[in-house]
Write an enzyme that holds these catalytic residues in place. Sequence first.
Site, PDB file in Angstrom:
ATOM      1  N   ASP A  82       0.848  -1.192   0.000  1.00 37.43           N
ATOM      2  CA  ASP A  82       0.000   0.000   0.000  1.00 37.43           C
ATOM      3  C   ASP A  82       0.891   1.252   0.000  1.00 37.43           C
ATOM      4  OD1 ASP A  82      -2.389   1.447   0.220  1.00 37.43           O
ATOM      5  OD2 ASP A  82      -2.314   1.458   2.424  1.00 37.43           O
ATOM      6  N   GLU A 135      -1.685   6.199  -8.383  1.00 41.65           N
ATOM      7  CA  GLU A 135      -2.577   7.237  -7.837  1.00 41.65           C
ATOM      8  C   GLU A 135      -2.437   8.510  -8.660  1.00 41.65           C
ATOM      9  OE1 GLU A 135      -2.859   7.574  -3.538  1.00 41.65           O
ATOM     10  OE2 GLU A 135      -2.895   9.756  -3.650  1.00 41.65           O
ATOM     11  N   GLY A 214      -8.907   5.977   1.751  1.00 42.89           N
ATOM     12  CA  GLY A 214      -9.492   6.794   2.818  1.00 42.89           C
ATOM     13  C   GLY A 214     -10.966   6.497   2.988  1.00 42.89           C
ATOM     14  N   ASP A 264      -8.335   1.082   6.748  1.00 39.17           N
ATOM     15  CA  ASP A 264      -7.328   0.894   7.792  1.00 39.17           C
ATOM     16  C   ASP A 264      -7.833   1.477   9.123  1.00 39.17           C
ATOM     17  OD1 ASP A 264      -5.112   0.560   9.341  1.00 39.17           O
ATOM     18  OD2 ASP A 264      -3.731   1.664   8.089  1.00 39.17           O
TER      19      ASP A 264
HETATM   20  P1  13P Z   1      -8.675   4.971   5.997  1.00 37.58           P
HETATM   21  O1  13P Z   1      -7.736   5.851   6.761  1.00 37.58           O
HETATM   22  O2  13P Z   1      -9.936   5.695   5.655  1.00 37.58           O
HETATM   23  O3  13P Z   1      -8.938   3.673   6.649  1.00 37.58           O
HETATM   24  O4  13P Z   1      -7.973   4.663   4.568  1.00 37.58           O
HETATM   25  C1  13P Z   1      -6.997   3.670   4.468  1.00 37.58           C
HETATM   26  C2  13P Z   1      -6.296   3.695   3.157  1.00 37.58           C
HETATM   27  O5  13P Z   1      -6.665   4.357   2.215  1.00 37.58           O
HETATM   28  C3  13P Z   1      -5.110   2.840   3.030  1.00 37.58           C
HETATM   29  O6  13P Z   1      -4.462   3.016   1.808  1.00 37.58           O
HETATM   30  O1  G3H Z   2      -3.198   4.860   3.612  1.00 38.76           O
HETATM   31  C1  G3H Z   2      -2.632   4.835   4.670  1.00 38.76           C
HETATM   32  C2  G3H Z   2      -2.567   3.641   5.525  1.00 38.76           C
HETATM   33  O2  G3H Z   2      -3.655   3.630   6.378  1.00 38.76           O
HETATM   34  C3  G3H Z   2      -1.238   3.508   6.179  1.00 38.76           C
HETATM   35  O3  G3H Z   2      -1.106   4.055   7.416  1.00 38.76           O
HETATM   36  O4  G3H Z   2       1.376   4.544   7.369  1.00 38.76           O
HETATM   37  O5  G3H Z   2       0.059   4.589   9.488  1.00 38.76           O
HETATM   38  O6  G3H Z   2       0.533   2.426   8.385  1.00 38.76           O
HETATM   39  P1  G3H Z   2       0.318   3.896   8.201  1.00 38.76           P
HETATM   40 ZN    ZN Z   3      -4.567   5.044   1.064  1.00 35.07          ZN
END
Ligand code: 13P
Ligand code: G3H
Ligand code: ZN
Length: 313
Positions: A82, A135, A214, A264
């Site tokens: 990710d 993206e 998000g 997340d």
């Molecule tokens: P959230 O913060 O809305 O859970 O989004 C997670 C995300 O986009 C990870 O790439």
């Molecule tokens: O898109 C973002 C993810 O939620 C990653 O969050 O860098 O805190 O693991 P993190």
């Molecule tokens: Zn993201």
Amino acid sequence: MLVNLNKVLPRARAHKYAVGAFNINNLEIAQGVVAAAAKLGAPVIIQTSEGALEYAGMEYLAAIVHIAAETHKKLPIVFHLDHGKEESLVERTIKSGWYTSVMIDASRYDFKKNIKVTRRIVELAHARGMSVEAELGPIMGQEDLVNVSQKEAAFTDSEEVKRFVAETKCDALAVSIGTAHGAVKYVAGEQPVLDLKRLKEIAAITKISLVLHGASSVPHALITELHQSCSRMGDCGRVHDAIGVPEAQIKKAIALGISKVNVDTDIRIAFTSAVREKLLTDSSFIDPRKLLGPARDAVQQLIEKKIKLFGFR
Ligand code: 13P
Ligand code: G3H
Ligand code: ZN
């Protein structure tokens, strides 16, 4: 069974549902996610952020996901990086041989450089049978290592989509249509609505799999649960202003062409809330399994709800 995005997303778009992409950071979250997907027989994307790799190590997280795939041989599992921002990290991930898919997030660069960086990663990944998510238009919000201010954020320009997809040959595209990373997606008083008109335009231009980042809904019930314990923990401020994407908006976005939905924050809230609840109601144990077992169950419950919301059929 480990597969790449192309094995699960085109079908999802054609049948108007979305595959959940869930961030894991440890064994319990991974097990909660996999148990939910296995119970519902739904394909699932398990993703690790740069922060997750720093915390747990790529080898450990990969081992967990590979064991899950061996255990559930018929369940399609995509193992995805990710928000790979540094090309060196994305390359390391590709060359590790553990992942089936990566995201190259070069959205902070100008259009031409985003294409150039993404195209190079696509060549590397495709040569190994892996899929690539890119993206276009930086998505706002803050989550540890993923951090884009309101000034830097920009909605995806539908005019640019066709050229970006043709020139990069990416497999999935993350669009910026009004979501944000983290628990506080909208300021108080602001309408939490997505730019669905823009999404419709983008979906009409390209058949590529579209991704909603998000996308946590920060459900009222989860926040209320967290607040039941936060007064005793003394940090109510942390999620005080949390506002997520309403579930109805997510459903509309899926109906209009989103086929991968990233979550997340909601996992973090569910996990933390279960840990707090246990700690505050039972001080009779020193066994970490008694603490983390309920958190794992809470993650499973949440993911089952998400998979149902995303409409898998
Ligand atoms: P959230 O913060 O809305 O859970 O989004 C997670 C995300 O986009 C990870 O790439
Ligand atoms: O898109 C973002 C993810 O939620 C990653 O969050 O860098 O805190 O693991 P993190
Ligand atoms: Zn993201």
